[in-house]
Structure formats: C-alpha cells, structure tokens
Design a protein around this motif. Structure first.
Motif, PDB file in Angstrom:
ATOM      1  N   CYS A 250     -24.969 -61.016 -77.700  1.00  0.00           N
ATOM      2  CA  CYS A 250     -24.792 -60.002 -78.742  1.00  0.00           C
ATOM      3  C   CYS A 250     -24.836 -58.627 -78.101  1.00  0.00           C
ATOM      4  O   CYS A 250     -25.799 -58.289 -77.397  1.00  0.00           O
ATOM      5  CB  CYS A 250     -25.880 -60.138 -79.804  1.00  0.00           C
ATOM      6  SG  CYS A 250     -25.843 -58.840 -81.064  1.00  0.00           S
ATOM      7  N   GLY A 251     -23.814 -57.825 -78.345  1.00  0.00           N
ATOM      8  CA  GLY A 251     -23.781 -56.492 -77.774  1.00  0.00           C
ATOM      9  C   GLY A 251     -24.743 -55.515 -78.428  1.00  0.00           C
ATOM     10  O   GLY A 251     -25.028 -54.458 -77.862  1.00  0.00           O
ATOM     11  N   ALA A 252     -25.272 -55.838 -79.617  1.00  0.00           N
ATOM     12  CA  ALA A 252     -26.168 -54.931 -80.326  1.00  0.00           C
ATOM     13  C   ALA A 252     -27.616 -55.082 -79.868  1.00  0.00           C
ATOM     14  O   ALA A 252     -28.297 -54.107 -79.575  1.00  0.00           O
ATOM     15  CB  ALA A 252     -26.060 -55.152 -81.834  1.00  0.00           C
ATOM     16  N   CYS A 253     -28.113 -56.331 -79.815  1.00  0.00           N
ATOM     17  CA  CYS A 253     -29.528 -56.562 -79.471  1.00  0.00           C
ATOM     18  C   CYS A 253     -29.707 -57.222 -78.121  1.00  0.00           C
ATOM     19  O   CYS A 253     -30.841 -57.314 -77.629  1.00  0.00           O
ATOM     20  CB  CYS A 253     -30.202 -57.400 -80.555  1.00  0.00           C
ATOM     21  SG  CYS A 253     -29.570 -59.089 -80.693  1.00  0.00           S
ATOM     22  N   GLY A 254     -28.625 -57.717 -77.511  1.00  0.00           N
ATOM     23  CA  GLY A 254     -28.729 -58.322 -76.192  1.00  0.00           C
ATOM     24  C   GLY A 254     -29.150 -59.776 -76.180  1.00  0.00           C
ATOM     25  O   GLY A 254     -29.383 -60.339 -75.109  1.00  0.00           O
ATOM     26  N   ALA A 255     -29.277 -60.416 -77.347  1.00  0.00           N
ATOM     27  CA  ALA A 255     -29.699 -61.813 -77.399  1.00  0.00           C
ATOM     28  C   ALA A 255     -28.565 -62.728 -76.942  1.00  0.00           C
ATOM     29  O   ALA A 255     -27.388 -62.466 -77.215  1.00  0.00           O
ATOM     30  CB  ALA A 255     -30.136 -62.181 -78.814  1.00  0.00           C
ATOM     31  N   TRP A 256     -28.927 -63.811 -76.245  1.00  0.00           N
ATOM     32  CA  TRP A 256     -27.940 -64.767 -75.748  1.00  0.00           C
ATOM     33  C   TRP A 256     -27.804 -65.945 -76.695  1.00  0.00           C
ATOM     34  O   TRP A 256     -28.797 -66.398 -77.280  1.00  0.00           O
ATOM     35  CB  TRP A 256     -28.357 -65.271 -74.369  1.00  0.00           C
ATOM     36  CG  TRP A 256     -28.212 -64.247 -73.279  1.00  0.00           C
ATOM     37  CD1 TRP A 256     -29.157 -63.378 -72.843  1.00  0.00           C
ATOM     38  CD2 TRP A 256     -27.034 -63.970 -72.514  1.00  0.00           C
ATOM     39  NE1 TRP A 256     -28.667 -62.571 -71.857  1.00  0.00           N
ATOM     40  CE2 TRP A 256     -27.360 -62.918 -71.615  1.00  0.00           C
ATOM     41  CE3 TRP A 256     -25.749 -64.508 -72.493  1.00  0.00           C
ATOM     42  CZ2 TRP A 256     -26.436 -62.395 -70.721  1.00  0.00           C
ATOM     43  CZ3 TRP A 256     -24.832 -63.982 -71.596  1.00  0.00           C
ATOM     44  CH2 TRP A 256     -25.176 -62.950 -70.723  1.00  0.00           C
ATOM     45  N   ASN A 257     -26.576 -66.437 -76.835  1.00  0.00           N
ATOM     46  CA  ASN A 257     -26.261 -67.620 -77.648  1.00  0.00           C
ATOM     47  C   ASN A 257     -26.817 -67.508 -79.071  1.00  0.00           C
ATOM     48  O   ASN A 257     -27.364 -68.446 -79.624  1.00  0.00           O
ATOM     49  CB  ASN A 257     -26.806 -68.884 -76.979  1.00  0.00           C
ATOM     50  CG  ASN A 257     -26.180 -69.137 -75.624  1.00  0.00           C
ATOM     51  OD1 ASN A 257     -24.997 -68.881 -75.429  1.00  0.00           O
ATOM     52  ND2 ASN A 257     -26.978 -69.630 -74.685  1.00  0.00           N
ATOM     53  N   SER A 258     -26.713 -66.312 -79.643  1.00  0.00           N
ATOM     54  CA  SER A 258     -27.237 -66.086 -80.989  1.00  0.00           C
ATOM     55  C   SER A 258     -26.147 -65.911 -82.037  1.00  0.00           C
ATOM     56  O   SER A 258     -26.453 -65.727 -83.215  1.00  0.00           O
ATOM     57  CB  SER A 258     -28.140 -64.843 -80.999  1.00  0.00           C
ATOM     58  OG  SER A 258     -27.407 -63.689 -80.629  1.00  0.00           O
ATOM     59  N   LEU A 259     -24.861 -65.971 -81.637  1.00  0.00           N
ATOM     60  CA  LEU A 259     -23.770 -65.782 -82.591  1.00  0.00           C
ATOM     61  C   LEU A 259     -23.404 -67.117 -83.232  1.00  0.00           C
ATOM     62  O   LEU A 259     -23.211 -68.116 -82.537  1.00  0.00           O
ATOM     63  CB  LEU A 259     -22.537 -65.183 -81.915  1.00  0.00           C
ATOM     64  CG  LEU A 259     -22.703 -63.814 -81.250  1.00  0.00           C
ATOM     65  CD1 LEU A 259     -21.363 -63.290 -80.778  1.00  0.00           C
ATOM     66  CD2 LEU A 259     -23.359 -62.823 -82.203  1.00  0.00           C
ATOM     67  N   SER A 260     -23.339 -67.113 -84.547  1.00  0.00           N
ATOM     68  CA  SER A 260     -22.945 -68.314 -85.278  1.00  0.00           C
ATOM     69  C   SER A 260     -21.779 -67.990 -86.198  1.00  0.00           C
ATOM     70  O   SER A 260     -21.660 -66.879 -86.717  1.00  0.00           O
ATOM     71  CB  SER A 260     -24.122 -68.858 -86.106  1.00  0.00           C
ATOM     72  OG  SER A 260     -24.585 -67.874 -87.008  1.00  0.00           O
ATOM     73  N   GLU A 261     -20.928 -68.967 -86.409  1.00  0.00           N
ATOM     74  CA  GLU A 261     -19.727 -68.764 -87.218  1.00  0.00           C
ATOM     75  C   GLU A 261     -20.058 -68.787 -88.693  1.00  0.00           C
ATOM     76  O   GLU A 261     -20.814 -69.635 -89.171  1.00  0.00           O
ATOM     77  CB  GLU A 261     -18.700 -69.846 -86.902  1.00  0.00           C
ATOM     78  CG  GLU A 261     -17.377 -69.662 -87.634  1.00  0.00           C
ATOM     79  CD  GLU A 261     -16.372 -70.731 -87.280  1.00  0.00           C
ATOM     80  OE1 GLU A 261     -15.226 -70.644 -87.741  1.00  0.00           O
ATOM     81  OE2 GLU A 261     -16.750 -71.664 -86.530  1.00  0.00           O
ATOM     82  N   VAL A 262     -19.517 -67.836 -89.416  1.00  0.00           N
ATOM     83  CA  VAL A 262     -19.712 -67.727 -90.860  1.00  0.00           C
ATOM     84  C   VAL A 262     -18.351 -67.603 -91.507  1.00  0.00           C
ATOM     85  O   VAL A 262     -17.541 -66.755 -91.110  1.00  0.00           O
ATOM     86  CB  VAL A 262     -20.591 -66.505 -91.218  1.00  0.00           C
ATOM     87  CG1 VAL A 262     -20.681 -66.351 -92.732  1.00  0.00           C
ATOM     88  CG2 VAL A 262     -21.976 -66.645 -90.622  1.00  0.00           C
ATOM     89  N   ARG A 263     -18.098 -68.447 -92.493  1.00  0.00           N
ATOM     90  CA  ARG A 263     -16.826 -68.395 -93.218  1.00  0.00           C
ATOM     91  C   ARG A 263     -17.040 -67.656 -94.524  1.00  0.00           C
ATOM     92  O   ARG A 263     -17.894 -68.027 -95.330  1.00  0.00           O
ATOM     93  CB  ARG A 263     -16.293 -69.802 -93.488  1.00  0.00           C
ATOM     94  CG  ARG A 263     -15.970 -70.570 -92.211  1.00  0.00           C
ATOM     95  CD  ARG A 263     -15.334 -71.911 -92.508  1.00  0.00           C
ATOM     96  NE  ARG A 263     -15.077 -72.656 -91.293  1.00  0.00           N
ATOM     97  CZ  ARG A 263     -14.000 -72.489 -90.542  1.00  0.00           C
ATOM     98  NH1 ARG A 263     -13.077 -71.606 -90.909  1.00  0.00           N
ATOM     99  NH2 ARG A 263     -13.827 -73.197 -89.441  1.00  0.00           N
ATOM    100  N   LEU A 264     -16.242 -66.623 -94.727  1.00  0.00           N
ATOM    101  CA  LEU A 264     -16.326 -65.814 -95.930  1.00  0.00           C
ATOM    102  C   LEU A 264     -15.173 -66.162 -96.845  1.00  0.00           C
ATOM    103  O   LEU A 264     -14.021 -66.227 -96.409  1.00  0.00           O
ATOM    104  CB  LEU A 264     -16.288 -64.321 -95.589  1.00  0.00           C
ATOM    105  CG  LEU A 264     -17.385 -63.812 -94.638  1.00  0.00           C
ATOM    106  CD1 LEU A 264     -17.179 -62.336 -94.338  1.00  0.00           C
ATOM    107  CD2 LEU A 264     -18.750 -64.050 -95.251  1.00  0.00           C
ATOM    108  N   GLY A 265     -15.492 -66.353 -98.113  1.00  0.00           N
ATOM    109  CA  GLY A 265     -14.462 -66.669 -99.087  1.00  0.00           C
ATOM    110  C   GLY A 265     -13.648 -65.447 -99.447  1.00  0.00           C
ATOM    111  O   GLY A 265     -13.896 -64.336 -98.972  1.00  0.00           O
TER     112      GLY A 265
END
Length: 464
Positions: free
Chosen positions: A25-40
């Motif tokens: 994550c470029g904002a907080c620097g956490a690794w492997n923290s991005l998850s996919e979210v589907r928006l209707g």
C-alpha cells in the motif's frame, strides 16, 4: 443491459483504494494488505440519495453550495443539545451539535451502549430520538432499560443493519438525535463485501454522515476497538466524523473515563469520569476524591500530584516500587505513564540527583487507571522513585508537581495556582512546585516550597 460492476482494491489497514492490485500500500506501507472489492452500480434512488426533504430548512454544516467571503459568514452558533449528563457534555464541548457525527469507541463491556441508552432515554422526553441497534435484539435493549430503571415510554427503537433502510426510516421519523450501534455491523447493498470490512465501514459511515449533515440530525456511532486499543476499521473513518471519544476502563475497576481524541466543536483534552453501578453509569462530579482513596498508613513510594485535564485540575496518586533486580537487564514498567519518559527521567535522576537505580527494577503505576498525558508528573515520578528506593514514606499531606528538564532544571507548568488551590481544598498542607509557579497570593494553611533544580527538590524532601 445490466451495468457492469466496478472493481477496486482497498487496503485493509488504512482504507486507501487503488484501481489495480499492488503488493504494498502506497499510503501506509503495509504489505499484502490490498483486497478486491466489487462495487455495484451507483444507487439512484432519490429517496435515499437526497435527504433534504426529511427536515427541510436546515442550513447547517452542509452549507448552501455558494462561495462566501470569510467576513460574511454568520458566526451565530447552532444551539447545542444538552445530554443531561454533565460529564458527557464536558467531553463533547457543551452538548451535541445538530448535524454533527460523534464516534464513541471502547473495549467490550466498557459501557458504550449503556451510557448511550441512558442518554437517549432522557433526551426522548423532550425531543424525538431514535436508537438503531444492529448487534442486539429489541428485547435485549428493553430488558437493559428496565433493569436500569430508565424512562422508556418515548424512545423510538429500530433493529436494522441496512444503512439505506435506516436512513429511509429516519426520514419518516425525523429524529433530532440518532444512535447507530454499531458501525461495524452496518452494510450497504451496493458494496459487495462482508459487514465490518474496510469498504463497508467506510461507505456506511459516509452515507450516514451525509444524512446527518443534510437533515441536521445529531448522529452518534458506536465503534469497536482492536487489540491495541485503536478504533477498528479504516483510518479514514476518523476523518469523516466530527468528534471521536473513547470510553476506557478495565473489567476489574468500577470507574470509566471518557476522553475526546478529536472534536471539531470543543477541546480534545477534557476528561469525563463515570462509575459503573447497578443503575448504569453514574457521573463522578469530584474525580479527585475517588482517586485519592489512600490507605491509612502511607507506604514509601506513594506521592500525590495534580494534573490538568481540560478545564479542571485532578488529583491522582502515583506509586513507585524500586526493588533489587535478579536479571541482567532490570525491568522498567510504567502503567498510566509514557515508558520512554520513565527511562529518560531515571537517567536525569542519576546525572543530576546522584541517585543510581540502574541495577534496580522500577515499577510505576497511576492509581485508578488514569492516563497522565502531560509532563507535570515528572517531578512526582522521581520523588516517588527516591522515596521507594530509600524506603522513606513522605508526608501524607504533601503534593508534588513540575516538569523536569534534561539539565535537571524544574520547569513551570500551566495553571499552577489552580492546581494548588485544588490540593488545598482536599486538605493538602505542603507542596513542592517549580519556582516559576510560586504563588502570588499565599493560600491559608499551605506551605509552598519552590524549587529550581532537581537537587533542590530532593533536599526539600530530606528536610520534610
């Protein structure tokens, strides 16, 4: 033809979203923290997208959508809504502001739902109020209200977790104050993720906040906390709301403290104190009295100090225990104080006070579960350490406060005279204070010893 749903990748740590997946994550620097979210597809129901019809005529925080000069803005304050709980009003800055959003957090069992149920039951006697529960059934809430003896004949209840339905129902009821318990169980149909996820918490909070701003409803959200005591959910949640307060207290203590971490309508350093009883949370109008319930015989290492919380002084007892260490690396434990500041002050004590505790275990505790956030307890901490190290109890009617610098100087603290008057009111007859806080007018029956250096303070203790 059906609209294609959008896909985003949201950071589980901070809530930042991206158009594509990345390992960090470029904002907080956490690794492997991005998850996919589907928006209707975007929700276009005018009944829920626009709340201006619910309470027409409100010109609050949402503004009028036109450019104004700073000098032309109306400075007349919105009338606050008193909660009938002086300690809660103190932390909020004088009461609830119409159109504001307050987030109250705390550990399970701290009393969040209890204090809000008490508040709304009393507010409902004079204005429309709505309590939305998503975690408990209506029967459970009613049983608690009956057990606490609360007036339950006017409070309106709703058991719902869908945010759109909550806002539609509130638009019909038109409450002045609404509680949503809790934000972690709320969900929106168009967000394809589980309740409590980063996307659901963020979108639900934004939707409810928009409703509060456009209708002038004072909204209170209940939030959960993580293991480290911080609010669960995305960090952006604390930016959306207007006021964030934490209800703190351990299960083995009957006292609860309420402190604001963010407040757009008041100070953030106010402290409210409650006591948990069979009738719910009761206000403590004189916190100094409960934190000074000392033993008949004062032990070595026990010293009273005066801290400043918001607009009032507070007397607390600070205890130190210094003992021979059986370890190669002696322990340093601070409860209610900053651990790093303890290490720094012990170094100052050795260099400028001539007292070496490098081979001793040092334990510091602030009695009553109070967290000291200011530096006025520096001198008190060192005095208590010396008292325990030399096994010499201090006078029962002595109060000590002052900031200690790295050069061994004792620096003045704000509101010194008010601190001394509070100590004198509770029967203290001797005080060791910085020279900069020397009294302009003497207080009857109190001896004030003004010191400039740590060495002078230790000599004053020896003479006492």
């Amino acid at each position: 033809m059906a609209k294609k749903s959008k896909t985003a990748f949201v950071c589980n740590e901070c809530g930042a979203d991206y158009s594509k997946w990345a390992g960090q994550c470029g904002a907080c620097g956490a690794w492997n923290s991005l998850s996919e979210v589907r928006l209707g597809p975007a929700h276009t129901d005018s009944r829920s997208a626009n709340f201006t019809d619910a309470q027409a005529g409100y010109a609050g925080a949402a503004g009028q959508g036109r450019v104004q000069k700073l000098s032309e803005i109306d400075l007349s304050e919105l009338p606050r809504i008193p909660t009938n709980a002086s300690e809660l009003d103190r932390v909020l800055g004088g009461g609830l502001v119409p159109g504001s959003v307050v987030l109250i957090g705390g550990h399970p069992g701290a009393g969040k739902s209890t204090v809000l149920l008490q508040t709304l039951c009393h507010l409902s006697q004079t204005l429309p109020a709505l309590y939305v529960t998503g975690e408990e059934s209506l029967q459970q809430v009613a049983m608690r209200a009956k057990r606490l003896g609360l007036p339950a004949d006017h409070l309106q209840m709703l058991s719902e977790t869908n945010v759109e339905q909550i806002c539609l129902t509130a638009g019909e009821v038109k409450p002045k104050v609404m509680v949503v318990d809790s934000i972690q169980v709320m969900h929106m149909a168009e967000v394809q993720s589980a309740p409590g996820s980063v996307a659901q918490v963020r979108e639900s909070a934004a939707y409810l906040t928009r409703y509060a701003k456009q209708t002038g409803t004072a909204l209170i959200l209940v939030g959960h906390v993580t293991k480290d005591g911080s609010l669960a959910g995305p960090k952006v949640l604390e930016h959306i709301i207007d006021c964030s307060i934490m209800l703190e207290g351990t299960h083995d203590s009957r006292f609860r403290t309420l402190r604001a971490h963010k407040n757009r309508f008041g100070a953030v350093n106010e402290l409210g104190v409650f006591a948990m009883t069979e009738q719910g949370l009761k206000e403590v109008s004189n916190p100094s009295a409960i934190f000074l319930q000392r033993a008949d015989e004062i032990a070595a290492g026990s010293v009273v100090t005066t801290i400043w919380e918001g607009t009032r002084p507070l007397l607390v007892e600070l205890q130190a225990l210094v003992d021979d260490s059986s370890l190669g690396n002696p322990r340093r434990v601070a409860v209610g104080l900053d651990q790093n500041r303890l290490n720094m002050l012990l170094a100052v004590l050795h260099r400028h006070g001539g007292v070496l505790v490098g081979d001793q275990d040092v334990f510091i505790n602030v009695v009553g579960g109070v967290k000291v956030m200011e530096t006025s307890a520096d001198l008190t901490l060192l005095v208590s350490v010396v008292s325990s190290f030399r096994n010499r109890p201090l006078a029962r009617d002595m109060v000590v406060f002052g900031e200690v610098g790295l050069a061994g100087e004792i620096r003045p603290v704000p509101s010194g005279q008010e601190r001394l008057r509070e100590a004198a009111k509770h029967g203290f007859r001797k005080a060791i204070v910085p020279a900069g806080n020397r009294l302009k007018n003497d207080i009857d029956g109190m001896e004030v010893i003004a010191v400039k250096t740590l060495a002078e303070a230790l000599n004053a203790i020896e003479m006492s």
